[in-house]
Design an enzyme around this catalytic site. Sequence first.
Site, mmCIF file in Angstrom:
data_model
loop_
_atom_site.group_PDB
_atom_site.id
_atom_site.type_symbol
_atom_site.label_atom_id
_atom_site.label_comp_id
_atom_site.label_asym_id
_atom_site.label_seq_id
_atom_site.Cartn_x
_atom_site.Cartn_y
_atom_site.Cartn_z
ATOM 1 N N CYS B 410 0.811 -1.215 0.000
ATOM 2 C CA CYS B 410 0.000 0.000 0.000
ATOM 3 C C CYS B 410 0.845 1.264 0.000
ATOM 4 C CB CYS B 410 -0.967 -0.008 1.167
ATOM 5 S SG CYS B 410 -0.159 -0.206 2.761
ATOM 6 N N HIS B 454 -2.135 0.638 7.046
ATOM 7 C CA HIS B 454 -2.431 0.941 5.645
ATOM 8 C C HIS B 454 -1.964 2.354 5.345
ATOM 9 C CE1 HIS B 454 -4.370 0.096 1.888
ATOM 10 N NE2 HIS B 454 -5.202 1.134 1.992
ATOM 11 N N ASP B 470 -7.956 5.717 -2.525
ATOM 12 C CA ASP B 470 -7.083 4.617 -2.102
ATOM 13 C C ASP B 470 -6.598 3.867 -3.321
ATOM 14 O OD1 ASP B 470 -5.712 2.606 -0.958
ATOM 15 O OD2 ASP B 470 -7.355 1.843 0.288
#
Lengths: 341, 656
Positions: B410, B454, B470
Amino acid sequence: MDVTRAATASGSARWHPLAGLANALNARMARWMRRRQGSDRLPVTLERRRLYILPTRAGLAFTALLFLMLLAGLNYANSLALFLTFLLTGFALVVMQQCHRNLLGTEVVAAIAPAVFARSTGALQLTLGNSDDIQRMRLEARLPQGALVRADLAAHTQQRLELPLAAPRRGLVRIERWRLSTAHPFGLFRAWTWVHTEITMLVYPHPHGNLPMPVDSARNAGVRAHAGAGADEWAGLRPFRDGDSPRQVDWKAYAREAPLLVKEYVQAASELRIFDYAQLGALDQETRLSQLARWVVDAEAHGERYGLTLPGAQIAPDRGPEHRHRCLAALALFALERGQP
Amino acid sequence: MAEVATPAAAGASLRPLVWTCAVFAGGVLLHADRVPSWAAAVAVLLIVWRLLTAYRGGGYPGVAARALLALTLVVIVLLRFHTLNGLAAGTTLLLLMAGLKLLETRAARDQFVMVAAALFLLLAACLDRQELVRAPLYGLQAWLCCGALAVIAAPATSARAALALAGRGLLLAVPLALLLFVFFPRLPGAFWAIPRSDLALSGLSDTMTPGSIGLLATSYEPAFRVQFDGPAPPPQERYWRGPVLHEFDGQTWRRIPADLRAHRPREHLGTAYHYRVQLEASHQRWWFALDTPTQAPDARVLLTADDVLIGAEPLADPVSFDQISYTHTRSSQPLDAAARRQDTALPPSGNPRAHALAASLRERAGSDAALVEAVLDYLRSGGFVYSLEPERLGSDAIDDFLFRTRVGFCGHYASAFVVLMRAAGIPARVVTGYLGGEWIPYGSYFLVRQSEAHAWAEVWLEGRGWARVDPTAVVAPERLERGILDLIPQDLPARARLLHASPWLNELLQRWDAANAWWTNHVVSFDFETQLNLLERLGIRSPDARSLGWAFMLALCLWLAVIAWHVGRSIRPARPDPLSRAYARLCRKLARIVPRAPHEGPLAFGAALIAKRPEVRTSVLPLLERYAELRYGCPSPGTRALDIEQFRRAVARLSL
């Protein structure tokens, strides 16, 4: 019944700046407790009213530790630290109960101090009883002077303890009170009680002197005629008593691991002896008393009949343990005021 | 049974010393992973030394040597910690000094001091860590310490007896401890502050390199727990905001010093989520909340302009707070120039291909929103792979990732996305935090683990304000729904995979976490406020010190009474055995002739009876002799019960 003898505790005789104050305080406390409890008539079962309990030095340190822990726990609002503190606080209170319980209900069955000869060590013989189901651990008996003895009492038993008691001079040794205490189980608290029993230990004069035993020639002349001198007749063995002459001990039996026994002889025809204080004119008073005591002990050991004549007192000739005691007691208390020479 | 009080007898037994060493070793063990390893080693060495000298005999260091050693150790601790004030430094010092004290431990008094030191170490351990899993250890150590006290007080006590005594005392103390725990007045704040710990545990930090978050993925540690009051947001909206990063130097993203500018006016859209967060003691300053929190929960916490909650102090203890959040916002005002400059800044050189890509996409896209979509499309269709173990990137990290390796976690995607946005002139920032959370049915809450860490992005769109994007979600859409462990189990260590593969084990873990949550909520966080709440719930209207004091005294007296009853309970006289009962009956019958004196045995009593009344010789004497035989003789075990029964009957038949 076990018998426990105590060694004299090596008291911490260090000088302390507050010693005088502490002594005065102790004396005051003793008087107060005496007034409060009255004197005891044995047997006595220790009840709540007469038990005292305070934290020991370790207990005080433990309390300080708990206080610090509380401060830390509060300061950080730390739940576990606080719980630990409270748990140990509760623990200390439980310990206090257990310590108190360890002493509560103990029976003081008997306390006696048999007569001894001067310059030896006597003993305060205590009989403690436990008629409860619990085991009483580490009971400590001690005299104000410092001798201490420790014992465990199983459930439903009695035990005899001996506290050594010095007997330096003839006369009376008075024990006005003695202490029974315990710090079991954790040593954080000490519960104690004072037992006020009027115990006096009679101290006979030290039997000493080597003058020959006088013979009551007037009354004995005829008897001696038909019994040969030294014709002692074997009478038997009896247990050793303080004051017995080592010459009479049956050492052979002792070597066979028998107890210490004394050979007793009865003179075929008992001689009659009168020990007279006035006849020992050349010696001072204590030496005379010592010599008289020596004669009494020896005459009794030989099974002779003997009497004692002291200024102002006369004991008719007789023999036997009671007579021996009566004679020695008269010597012990001769010319004493309130028990002290 | 009896023991003579001589000094020699007290010193003869090694048992108290062994116990002392054991409780001190327990204290060392509680801190073994916190104090410097050399300090723990020195403490263990001192214990071994003391025991060896005790068993084999041998020299102790003299006073001068000990003083020198103590001084040296103090200096070393000072050099290492630069202070003696502080939990870590203080504990280390206590450990070392107590170890030295052990060397001169001989009398009961010294041993008591050692137990006190062990209790202090236990206290320090409580102050340091309060996890549920450690509570039994603390209990055990307290038990050992109390047992050691028993052995020190009476060296003849066996280990078993000491533990039984101590255990009984502690168990009886538990009710009072609970009572005090609930009712003892707490303080609203600290009156003396000692730095607690300089230790950072795992968790998000205030910098991010693309790979750094991947390091957390294998950590099963809980980060925080969330209980919603009302509906929970759908899985794709469970973004928990942590530090927001603005500065980029080509490799690392950094936070800017707390952004204290006033909040831009904005609208909150959609549902308002009410919830309570229980943060673990992270030793960090982040207070995690759902996407856009609306208020600072506490005076010690700051809500910054980029919606991050920052505490004044690192979290040394678990903390709980209530919060209201929205997952969508809108702001119609323009971004001010300083903020725009800051969030479009890029290193002056480097990553030329990324810049070129951004420029070409910018030309084709009609609007900022279209550009965002275009970049996401590029990531979606460019053959990118989501993995925990990407290759190392070169000096132009973004170019290397976008055009060569195309494998990343991520952090890589968020980083590359924000760089592309900034290259195209759109303000953008990296947000780190957690995504998702495991539903724990046993406590009805979401558990967010460190593995859920994250990173995502936020871009400024004119007319909309900051919008969450995202980029990981387009590469690995299933990440929104499921935890990292489901997604790429092949990258995880075997232990984590095993835990995850077994449903049974997983359930066990969930239950364990629920127990932990309860512990943290009700025990560890029990403070001044919770206490007042509890008292109000118990019906004390305005809990003041006096009513509290009365209630407490009453409860204390009650407890003391119960303890006194319990401690004295064993005092019931035991029922004597049948033979004694029969003999007692016989003596009662004979008391009419002459009462038996306490010291008289059966035969002496018989003699006394006959002396008083010779005619009873035939009727009574055999009975007394029989009793003496049964009591003191050598019984045949087979017939003893029968014999006693016969004796009992004979006593019953006797009439005088």
